[in-house]
Design a protein around this motif. Structure first.
Motif, PDB file in Angstrom:
ATOM      1  N   ARG A 127     -11.289  -1.118   0.006  1.00 41.97           N
ATOM      2  CA  ARG A 127     -12.236  -0.750   1.072  1.00 41.97           C
ATOM      3  C   ARG A 127     -13.569  -0.275   0.483  1.00 41.97           C
ATOM      4  NH1 ARG A 127      -7.366   0.623   3.438  1.00 41.97           N
ATOM      5  NH2 ARG A 127      -7.377   2.728   2.589  1.00 41.97           N
ATOM      6  N   SER A 128     -13.475   0.492  -0.583  1.00 43.43           N
ATOM      7  CA  SER A 128     -14.691   0.996  -1.191  1.00 43.43           C
ATOM      8  C   SER A 128     -15.553  -0.157  -1.727  1.00 43.43           C
ATOM      9  CB  SER A 128     -14.301   2.004  -2.278  1.00 43.43           C
ATOM     10  OG  SER A 128     -15.186   1.947  -3.347  1.00 43.43           O
ATOM     11  N   ASP A 154       0.836  -1.199   0.000  1.00 47.39           N
ATOM     12  CA  ASP A 154       0.000   0.000   0.000  1.00 47.39           C
ATOM     13  C   ASP A 154       0.872   1.250   0.000  1.00 47.39           C
ATOM     14  OD1 ASP A 154      -2.662   0.119  -0.240  1.00 47.39           O
ATOM     15  OD2 ASP A 154      -3.125   0.303   1.892  1.00 47.39           O
ATOM     16  N   GLU A 190      -7.506   1.717  -0.703  1.00 44.96           N
ATOM     17  CA  GLU A 190      -8.765   2.447  -0.702  1.00 44.96           C
ATOM     18  C   GLU A 190      -9.756   1.816  -1.681  1.00 44.96           C
ATOM     19  OE1 GLU A 190     -10.335   4.213   1.362  1.00 44.96           O
ATOM     20  OE2 GLU A 190     -12.011   4.350  -0.048  1.00 44.96           O
TER      21      GLU A 190
END
Lengths: 471, 455
Positions: B253-254, B105, B250
């Motif tokens: 996660r979305s 990440d 991200e």
């Protein structure tokens, strides 16, 4: 930084892909299984054969640069951490089984060979190599020989030293020596073979070993005895030995260890018990059955709450594999686990367990205990956090007192892990000042420039022994 | 001087790594080395830096300021297959998978990709996988390419030669894409046959639903036969595994939030997946969203309900009779008639190491009457597919596959079954490369079971 000329000469011998000093290589050879110990080497090399090892030693001896031999880096005494910098020599490329001699029941191997791989290879040929350190699926035979590794079967079958009968080794000056051979008897001069076994890479670099093999046992049975009192379990151990029985394995786990091992292995162990014993006997069927029956009786008479015999070899193997994970599994409690391998005469095992608990309480630290109780070799393990300096100091003080108690009970500071850096300050307690001097003399004869694994075994300063007056 | 310059250049990445890496997990690794024998890249190279212990030591060294996260560091982090075989092997329970994702990440955040790579990554991670419609469109595009003779033209014209060898080989083994996904083909609600045991929601996956639509249909058939009501929530989308493994936190996660919403409304007891790679990340949604308190309860609700299809059938389903003497399709292997059909199985790493399921698929295979299940050597070892690893690290993936195929050959089976589309494609590739196509075929375990289902 290593002198450019040295690096050039070594690269010439080994080739550039086997001679590395990039940050990644240095960082990944700055540690082993020992907690709280890290030190960067200046170069990492991977030799291919004895000739290269010899050439490398000539260069390093000339420039007086430290050389640390390394297998898989699983030892627990700091044996392969380059505390004085220098060159780490990884033996992985020298990993061949050179011969299994069926007529003599010996095997000749290179040092980088994986212990378990070797063990399985000889077992497939209907032979048996007993030493089985808990790290055997990772460790190398060279590392086992350098540290004289023990294991779960040490009680009945002895340790690595009992199976090494010949060696090829490269001395600090690059000379190659051969010791022993495929010989069951050999008294030609000092027993240099045995001297090198357990010398922790401080006397010579082992490049080939001849190992003794034995016929495998025909039958084995494994059992589990569970106790609600630690002392009952420890006393059972002494009682079994006293009854003139030598099980193949006789392991002890206290409650805390039991719980974490079961968290990992998911075997459904009796988590409410204060201690368990894992006992294995092997041999011919009749005597195994007889011993297991007698041991069961002893367990019961020593207040075991429950005794059960493993239903299958697979179940037994799972139990032993779980036991091998004990040391690391304890890291589930707290991130740093500091483990020692205090060893006492077998009759003193129960006393030692009590001493460990008394000392843990005194210093307010958590010490979990497991180990090869049958050979008097316990692994008191402190679970702590390297970031808690106050607690680390208390752990250190507790271990000093445990060593003292061990010596008082007629034991030794290390049964199978070696002295390395960690126990160097305590060595004198066990061997005395004259013992240290003679060992230093041996070291000087082999390695006058002190380039082989410097900083190990001999401490700059011995710890002062504080004898506790009790009563 | 050069060093100072490097330090300045790598300062933002160093800071980001320090921020993202979980220091407790780094400290929990006590360097015992138990993970070494479990690691495919360590087995392949014998080099400490290529092991989980080595990689964690590198992360810790960056965290402790002992070394800089230079190009070699980055390469090493990407060299990891992410198979996570080190996790069940770790007695200390170090969450290696989380650490490697945190490292990736951080790296991705500061990565200057070449324009072409940037475009591909952007299209894949932000455009296609995040959008079911575009995913479908891509499937249709692929279908058009395969159906309209474009493939023949491309292959014949030598156009494919412009691609690297491993991509060319991959193109050849891709199954024909379907125009319609499982829900469009058979509808979204399917009642249990016989008494209902529970209601399950099918996670259809994006690759699975475009390239292995039949497998999804077969999954529904097996589940209803075993007594489950099956629903296929329409608003579901990609699981986010490829994002999470490639440093697109991200994005992952979305997708997770959207999936939780889609399944939360479905009124279900279990969420079932037939792809180990998807199932594994679904079980980790609680960890993925741990920084978002408003999602904690729902993420936990979701993660606890996820099961692989094999596990669900074995643990909660009614036993289905499987026999070799049914549903014989054209082209079935000859041995089948003579009564000596042997099958073997390649574990999906994430099914085995993250979902911790290895017994259930084997149990099902053993239940098939008239079929002999043979365990091949190192079935629990990664096949080298590892998400998109075989595309990003073709050399190592190739080495691992070659070794795998030696064990496949030794198993001497007519069917090689797997539980994940990536593994399945990699096994097909292996069979193709070794010229074993006339002797054996690689099949998803669901398809095999479906073919042998009696009723």
């Amino acid at each position: 930084m290593l002198n450019a000329e040295v690096k050039r000469e070594l690269t010439e011998i080994l080739g550039s892909s086997y001679c590395k000093d990039d940050p990644q290589s240095l960082v990944t050879h700055s540690y082993d299984g020992t907690p709280m110990l890290q030190s960067l080497p200046e170069l990492v090399i991977y030799p291919e054969n004895t000739k290269q090892v010899s050439q490398v030693m000539k260069v390093l001896n000339h420039y007086k640069i430290p050389l640390i031999g390394r297998g898989s880096g699983t030892n627990l005494c700091g044996g392969t951490v380059p505390v004085e910098g220098g060159v780490v020599m990884v033996m992985h490329r020298m990993n061949q089984i050179l011969e299994v001699d069926i007529e003599n029941l010996t095997a000749t191997v290179q040092p980088g060979l994986n212990t378990k791989k070797f063990s399985q290879h000889v077992e497939a040929l209907g032979l048996f190599y007993p030493p089985d350190p808990s790290s055997m699926s990772i460790s190398t035979l060279g590392g086992n020989i350098a540290e004289c590794s023990g294991g779960l079967r040490g009680l009945k079958y002895g340790t690595t030293k009992d199976y090494v009968i010949g060696l090829e080794a490269v001395l600090a000056n690059g000379e190659v020596i051969r010791t022993g051979g495929k010989l069951m008897k050999d008294v030609a001069g000092y027993d240099v073979t045995k001297l090198l076994v357990g010398s922790e890479g401080t006397l010579a670099i082992i490049t080939e070993a001849t190992l003794k093999l034995i016929p495998p046992p025909q039958y084995k049975k494994t059992m589990l005895a569970m106790y609600s009192d630690l002392y009952d379990a420890a006393r059972t151990v002494s009682k079994i030995i006293e009854s003139r029985m030598i099980p193949a394995t006789l392991e002890f786990l206290d409650n805390a260890t039991l719980q974490v091992v079961d968290d990992y292995a998911q075997l459904g162990l009796p988590r409410e018990m204060e201690a368990i014993l894992i006992i294995e006997q092997d041999g011919d069927k009749g005597s195994v059955e007889r011993d297991i029956a007698r041991i069961t009786e002893i367990c019961h008479s020593e207040q075991a709450k429950q005794v059960s015999v493993a239903g299958s070899l697979e179940e037994a193997e799972k139990l032993l594999t779980a036991r091998r994970s004990a040391f690391t599994a304890l890291a589930r409690l707290k991130p740093t686990t500091i483990l020692e391998d205090a060893t006492v005469p077998r009759s003193k095992i129960a006393d030692m367990v009590l001493e460990i608990n008394r000392i843990a309480k005194k210093y307010n630290v958590q010490i979990c205990t497991f180990g090869h109780a049958g050979d008097g070799n316990l692994h008191p393990t402190a679970t702590t956090d390297v970031r808690d300096t106050d607690e680390i100091h208390r752990v250190e003080a507790a271990f000093a007192e445990i060593f003292e108690a061990t010596i008082r009970l007629g034991g030794t500071i290390t049964g199978e892990h070696g002295v390395g850096v960690v126990k160097a300050p305590f060595l004198e307690w066990k061997v005395g000042p004259a013992g240290i001097e003679i060992m230093k003399g041996i070291k000087h004869a082999f390695d006058p420039n002190n380039i082989l694994n410097p900083g190990k075994i001999f401490a700059k300063e011995s710890r002062k022994r504080v004898v506790i007056q009790r009563g | 001087m050069a060093k100072l310059k490097d330090e300045a250049k790598l300062k933002p990445l160093t800071n980001k790594l320090r921020m993202l890496l979980d220091e407790d997990q780094l400290t929990n690794c006590m360097r015992c080395g138990f993970c070494l024998p479990a690691c495919p890249t360590y087995a392949e190279t014998g080099i400490e830096a290529e092991s989980p212990r080595g990689r964690i030591a590198l992360m810790k060294a960056v965290n402790d300021g002992i070394m800089l996260p230079d190009a070699a560091f980055e390469e090493q982090m990407n060299h990891c297959l992410g198979c996570r075989a080190c996790e069940p092997a770790c007695p200390a329970d170090v969450k290696y998978g989380q650490l490697i994702e945190q490292a990736r990440d951080a790296i991705e955040d500061h990565k200057q990709h070449k324009p072409m790579v940037r475009l591909i990554r952007h299209t894949a991670f932000h455009s296609v996988f995040t959008n079911p419609k575009r995913m479908k469109l891509m499937g249709q595009g692929l279908r058009l390419y395969q159906r309209a003779g474009l493939r023949t033209v491309a292959r014949g014209s030598g156009l494919m030669k412009l691609f690297p060898k491993h991509m060319r080989e991959m193109e050849q083994i891709l199954p024909d894409a379907a125009a319609k996904g499982v829900a469009e083909q058979i509808g979204t609600r399917h009642p249990a046959k016989g008494e209902r045991i529970a209601t399950v929601a099918l996670f259809k996956g994006c690759i699975m639903d475009v390239m292995f639509t039949d497998t999804n249909i077969h999954t529904v058939d097996l589940l209803t036969a075993a007594g489950f009501d099956v629903v296929i929530p329409e608003k579901q989308n990609c699981c986010g595994a490829l994002h999470a493994h490639s440093g697109e936190g991200e994005g992952a996660r979305s997708l997770a939030r959207r999936n939780i919403e889609a399944f939360k409304q479905a009124g279900i007891d279990y969420i079932v997946s037939n792809a180990g790679g998807c199932g594994a990340i679904l079980t980790e949604y609680d960890h993925l969203l741990q920084g978002e308190p408003e999602w904690t309860a729902d993420a936990k609700w979701f993660a606890e309900r996820v099961l692989d299809v094999s596990d669900l059938l074995v643990r909660h389903g009614r036993e289905i009779c499987f026999s070799k003497n049914v549903n014989k399709q054209e082209g079935a292997m000859q041995e089948e008639a003579s009564g000596s059909i042997r099958i073997t199985y390649q574990d999906s790493c994430h099914l085995r190491n993250v979902m911790r399921s290895s017994g259930a698929p084997r149990k099902l295979m053993r239940q098939v009457d008239g079929v002999t299940f043979v365990e091949m050597k190192d079935a629990d070892r990664c096949c080298g597919s590892a998400g998109i690893y075989n595309i990003t690290q073709p050399e190592m993936a190739g080495q691992i596959l070659d070794e795998k195929m030696e064990h496949v050959k030794a198993a001497d089976a007519s069917y090689l079954l797997t539980s994940n589309p990536g593994c399945l494609l990699q096994m097909k590739l292996g069979i193709e490369q070794q010229g074993l196509g006339d002797k054996m075929k690689a099949v998803h375990i669901v398809d095999f079971l479906h073919e042998h289902m009696q009723n």
